[in-house]
Write an enzyme that holds these catalytic residues in place. Structure first.
Site, mmCIF file in Angstrom:
data_model
loop_
_atom_site.group_PDB
_atom_site.id
_atom_site.type_symbol
_atom_site.label_atom_id
_atom_site.label_comp_id
_atom_site.label_asym_id
_atom_site.label_seq_id
_atom_site.Cartn_x
_atom_site.Cartn_y
_atom_site.Cartn_z
ATOM 1 N N GLY A 1 3.246 -35.998 -8.833
ATOM 2 C CA GLY A 1 2.302 -36.206 -9.917
ATOM 3 C C GLY A 1 1.244 -37.226 -9.523
ATOM 4 N N CYS A 2 0.146 -37.223 -10.262
ATOM 5 C CA CYS A 2 -0.964 -38.118 -9.926
ATOM 6 C C CYS A 2 -0.600 -39.584 -10.168
ATOM 7 C CB CYS A 2 -2.214 -37.724 -10.698
ATOM 8 S SG CYS A 2 -1.964 -37.490 -12.473
#
Length: 347
Positions: free
Chosen positions: A150-151
């Protein structure tokens, strides 16, 4: 070598960034761009900035033809949608890179608790490798399924890895304050990301319940060699791209700022995409926009005995599509930085 690539979910923001990067990749042939909304339309009609850079016509994402023609399949869909594609890809011996959350968590029960979706490909979890190259490069090389991070977790894990690996902070004291641009919410229409709701505004959201929390804790725990529990609060910035994470932790002892920076530089000495900034210089989202870099800045507060680590990434690039291509380069035996090198856009 030429790597044939298919993308499922090509017309979301992350999918479009994948197309942009891979259209200039010298060793890639894009063979299929799957979409749920734009089948039959040329891709450049959906994203005119790619006119003359990509001539493919979008196909229905439900079609499985791309699994026959592609060597590597990227899935850029919301959580819950990659599992059936991964099962079919595994049956056909294809490499799969999932930019969603379906294979990031090793324990399917944790996934089901946080995402409220049944995990229907549990048998593949053991084959999935968490795709953070700076930490898991050796495992990624042999992976059949890569779970692209995920970012938010990308910005956090890279910022904390040297400290946790060297046991320099109290792993129970970590507080993470992260801010993201609006593109992180995707292209779908939503009141919360309407211009007049976001412009000249700043807000926290999903406080204490954000779904990236177990992913962060899982990967930080591996680095620390023990269970790690964090306080994680995300915020929405009125900008298009970028994540800035400010992380606080109690130091186990009190080394100087310069000493800590040298530790980081040694830890990341062979990592082109991680830039440890000089003492007194702190990251900004503008410096990494449009790049695969993670910038890290450090400050030690002797008054409180805490360290403050600040990291910045482009949430769509290093936080999603760029990192996914970095992973593809690794599993295909290509130079890791192919199609990813370049300074950011400024101003």
């Amino acid at each position: 070598m030429t790597v044939k690539v298919g993308i499922v979910g090509a017309t979301g923001y992350t999918g479009a960034e994948l197309v942009r990067i891979l259209s200039r990749h010298p060793e890639v042939e894009l063979v299929a761009l799957g979409t749920q909304s734009y089948a039959g339309q040329p891709f450049w009609v959906v994203y005119p900035h790619l006119y003359k850079y990509n001539q493919l016509t979008c196909v229905d994402a439900a079609q499985t033809d791309m699994l026959y023609s592609a060597d590597v399949v990227f899935v850029a869909l919301p959580h819950g949608h990659a599992m059936p594609i991964a099962v079919e890809a595994a049956c056909r011996g294809k490499k799969l890179i999932d930019l969603g959350a379906d294979f990031r968590l090793a324990d399917y029960k944790v996934y089901e608790k946080w995402y409220k979706v049944e995990h229907t490909a549990r048998e593949l979890l053991a084959d999935a490798v968490y795709g953070l190259p700076e930490i898991n490069r050796k495992k990624i090389r042999e992976a059949k399924i890569v779970a692209n991070p995920g970012c938010y977790p990308t910005s956090v894990i890279l910022a904390l890895a040297p400290l946790l690996r060297n046991k320099l902070v109290d792993s129970g004291s970590i507080i993470i304050d992260s801010k993201s641009g609006v593109s992180g919410a995707g292209r779908g229409l939503s009141l919360g990301i309407h211009f007049s709701e976001v412009n000249e505004n700043f807000k926290a959201y999903n406080v204490a319940v954000h779904r990236h929390t177990p992913e962060i804790e899982q990967e930080l725990g591996k680095l620390a060699g023990e269970d790690v529990t964090v306080s994680f609060t995300p915020h929405l910035l009125p900008i298009t791209r970028g994540i800035l994470s400010t992380i606080y932790a109690k130091l186990s002892n009190l080394p100087g700022e310069g000493e800590i920076i040298e530790l980081y530089r040694e830890f990341y000495k062979d990592e082109f995409f991680v830039r440890v900034l000089p003492e007194g210089m702190l990251p900004q989202t503008k410096w990494v926009a449009g790049t695969n870099h993670c910038d890290i800045g450090i400050a030690v507060d002797p008054r409180t005995g805490r360290i403050v680590i600040i990291s910045a990434i482009d949430n769509i690039f290093k936080g999603a599509a760029g990192q996914a291509v970095q992973n593809m380069n690794i599993i295909c035996g290509l130079p890791e930085d192919t199609a990813l090198v370049g300074a950011g856009l400024f101003p």
